[in-house]
Scaffold this motif. Structure first.
Motif, PDB file in Angstrom:
ATOM      1  N   VAL A  35     -67.211 -63.461 -21.391  1.00 44.30           N
ATOM      2  CA  VAL A  35     -67.581 -63.409 -19.980  1.00 44.30           C
ATOM      3  C   VAL A  35     -67.913 -64.827 -19.534  1.00 44.30           C
ATOM      4  O   VAL A  35     -68.616 -65.562 -20.241  1.00 44.30           O
ATOM      5  N   ALA A  36     -67.366 -65.199 -18.392  1.00 43.72           N
ATOM      6  CA  ALA A  36     -67.717 -66.456 -17.729  1.00 43.72           C
ATOM      7  C   ALA A  36     -68.412 -66.078 -16.424  1.00 43.72           C
ATOM      8  O   ALA A  36     -67.903 -65.253 -15.671  1.00 43.72           O
ATOM      9  N   ILE A  37     -69.571 -66.667 -16.190  1.00 46.57           N
ATOM     10  CA  ILE A  37     -70.329 -66.354 -14.982  1.00 46.57           C
ATOM     11  C   ILE A  37     -70.443 -67.620 -14.142  1.00 46.57           C
ATOM     12  O   ILE A  37     -71.044 -68.611 -14.565  1.00 46.57           O
ATOM     13  N   TRP A  38     -69.817 -67.549 -12.972  1.00 48.98           N
ATOM     14  CA  TRP A  38     -69.776 -68.672 -12.036  1.00 48.98           C
ATOM     15  C   TRP A  38     -70.705 -68.390 -10.867  1.00 48.98           C
ATOM     16  O   TRP A  38     -70.956 -67.242 -10.534  1.00 48.98           O
ATOM     17  N   GLN A  39     -71.154 -69.476 -10.226  1.00 51.47           N
ATOM     18  CA  GLN A  39     -71.902 -69.329  -8.977  1.00 51.47           C
ATOM     19  C   GLN A  39     -71.388 -70.372  -7.994  1.00 51.47           C
ATOM     20  O   GLN A  39     -71.169 -71.533  -8.351  1.00 51.47           O
ATOM     21  N   ASP A  40     -71.180 -69.907  -6.761  1.00 50.89           N
ATOM     22  CA  ASP A  40     -70.673 -70.767  -5.691  1.00 50.89           C
ATOM     23  C   ASP A  40     -71.589 -70.640  -4.486  1.00 50.89           C
ATOM     24  O   ASP A  40     -71.417 -69.765  -3.645  1.00 50.89           O
ATOM     25  N   LEU A  41     -72.585 -71.499  -4.443  1.00 52.60           N
ATOM     26  CA  LEU A  41     -73.548 -71.470  -3.347  1.00 52.60           C
ATOM     27  C   LEU A  41     -73.043 -72.300  -2.174  1.00 52.60           C
ATOM     28  O   LEU A  41     -72.309 -73.274  -2.370  1.00 52.60           O
ATOM     29  N   SER A  94     -72.413 -76.417  -2.018  1.00 52.76           N
ATOM     30  CA  SER A  94     -72.288 -76.946  -3.376  1.00 52.76           C
ATOM     31  C   SER A  94     -70.936 -76.523  -3.948  1.00 52.76           C
ATOM     32  O   SER A  94     -70.239 -75.692  -3.379  1.00 52.76           O
ATOM     33  N   ARG A  95     -70.592 -77.079  -5.078  1.00 53.84           N
ATOM     34  CA  ARG A  95     -69.335 -76.731  -5.743  1.00 53.84           C
ATOM     35  C   ARG A  95     -69.539 -75.527  -6.662  1.00 53.84           C
ATOM     36  O   ARG A  95     -70.653 -75.323  -7.158  1.00 53.84           O
ATOM     37  N   PRO A  96     -68.480 -74.765  -6.917  1.00 49.56           N
ATOM     38  CA  PRO A  96     -68.602 -73.681  -7.909  1.00 49.56           C
ATOM     39  C   PRO A  96     -69.044 -74.270  -9.249  1.00 49.56           C
ATOM     40  O   PRO A  96     -68.617 -75.353  -9.639  1.00 49.56           O
ATOM     41  N   GLU A  97     -69.929 -73.542  -9.913  1.00 50.58           N
ATOM     42  CA  GLU A  97     -70.494 -74.033 -11.159  1.00 50.58           C
ATOM     43  C   GLU A  97     -70.490 -72.931 -12.209  1.00 50.58           C
ATOM     44  O   GLU A  97     -70.914 -71.811 -11.937  1.00 50.58           O
ATOM     45  N   LEU A  98     -70.021 -73.272 -13.405  1.00 54.96           N
ATOM     46  CA  LEU A  98     -70.088 -72.331 -14.524  1.00 54.96           C
ATOM     47  C   LEU A  98     -71.531 -72.291 -15.018  1.00 54.96           C
ATOM     48  O   LEU A  98     -72.072 -73.299 -15.465  1.00 54.96           O
ATOM     49  N   MET A  99     -72.163 -71.135 -14.875  1.00 50.38           N
ATOM     50  CA  MET A  99     -73.555 -70.978 -15.318  1.00 50.38           C
ATOM     51  C   MET A  99     -73.640 -70.563 -16.780  1.00 50.38           C
ATOM     52  O   MET A  99     -74.508 -71.032 -17.509  1.00 50.38           O
ATOM     53  N   VAL A 100     -72.772 -69.649 -17.185  1.00 50.51           N
ATOM     54  CA  VAL A 100     -72.835 -69.096 -18.541  1.00 50.51           C
ATOM     55  C   VAL A 100     -71.425 -68.783 -19.022  1.00 50.51           C
ATOM     56  O   VAL A 100     -70.605 -68.262 -18.263  1.00 50.51           O
ATOM     57  N   HIS A 101     -71.184 -69.084 -20.282  1.00 56.38           N
ATOM     58  CA  HIS A 101     -70.020 -68.533 -20.981  1.00 56.38           C
ATOM     59  C   HIS A 101     -70.589 -67.848 -22.212  1.00 56.38           C
ATOM     60  O   HIS A 101     -71.404 -68.420 -22.930  1.00 56.38           O
ATOM     61  N   ALA A 102     -70.215 -66.586 -22.412  1.00 55.25           N
ATOM     62  CA  ALA A 102     -70.839 -65.798 -23.480  1.00 55.25           C
ATOM     63  C   ALA A 102     -69.865 -64.767 -24.022  1.00 55.25           C
ATOM     64  O   ALA A 102     -68.754 -64.607 -23.518  1.00 55.25           O
TER      65      ALA A 102
END
Length: 146
Positions: free
Chosen positions: A91-97, A100-108
């Motif tokens: 799972v890759a969890i991205w956040q795009d606020l 700001s630029r999209p950012e990979l928060m977690v890869h698990a």
């Protein structure tokens, strides 16, 4: 469609629903996925513990999470008794606020089990093993920045 194919289809749909519901801030729908099982962020199985945790800990921005959970490399194995199944995936969890630029928060890695009850596959257990953790501060209350 064989019983194994049907199990894989239902489990894949449940995992897709997991992503869609958390990304759309549908906390009620997300929590109901664990009606008969335990989500990795809480100690107790069931809807109420999951819903309580989400409402207390997920940061919303104008009512949205601004996240994108993406699952890949899914493998489902139905056991010989045809009433339980194990799964694993990335799972890759991205956040795009906004602003700001999209950012990979977690890869698990996700793993867990499902159980067949009344012709429906229900989540039984769920674990997450992080491989990479970035800045979660705008997603989970109390999280530190990377």
């Amino acid at each position: 469609m064989s019983a194994t194919q049907e199990a894989e289809r239902q489990i894949r749909r449940t995992l897709n629903s997991y992503c869609e519901r958390i990304d759309s801030a549908d906390f009620d729908g997300f929590a109901r996925l664990f009606e008969r099982g335990r989500w990795f962020m809480v100690d107790t199985p069931g809807v109420e513990p999951v819903l309580s945790w989400l409402e207390a800990n997920i940061v919303l921005h104008d009512g949205k999470t601004h996240t994108r959970h993406e699952i890949s490399n899914l493998d489902v194995e139905v056991t010989n008794d045809s009433h339980t199944a194990e799964f694993r995936c990335y799972v890759a969890i991205w956040q795009d606020l906004p602003a700001s630029r999209p950012e990979l928060m977690v890869h698990a890695r996700f793993a867990g089990t499902f159980r067949l009850v009344d012709d429906q596959w229900w989540w039984s257990s769920h674990t997450m093993t992080p491989d990479f953790v970035g800045d979660l501060s705008q997603h989970i209350r109390g999280s530190a920045t990377a």
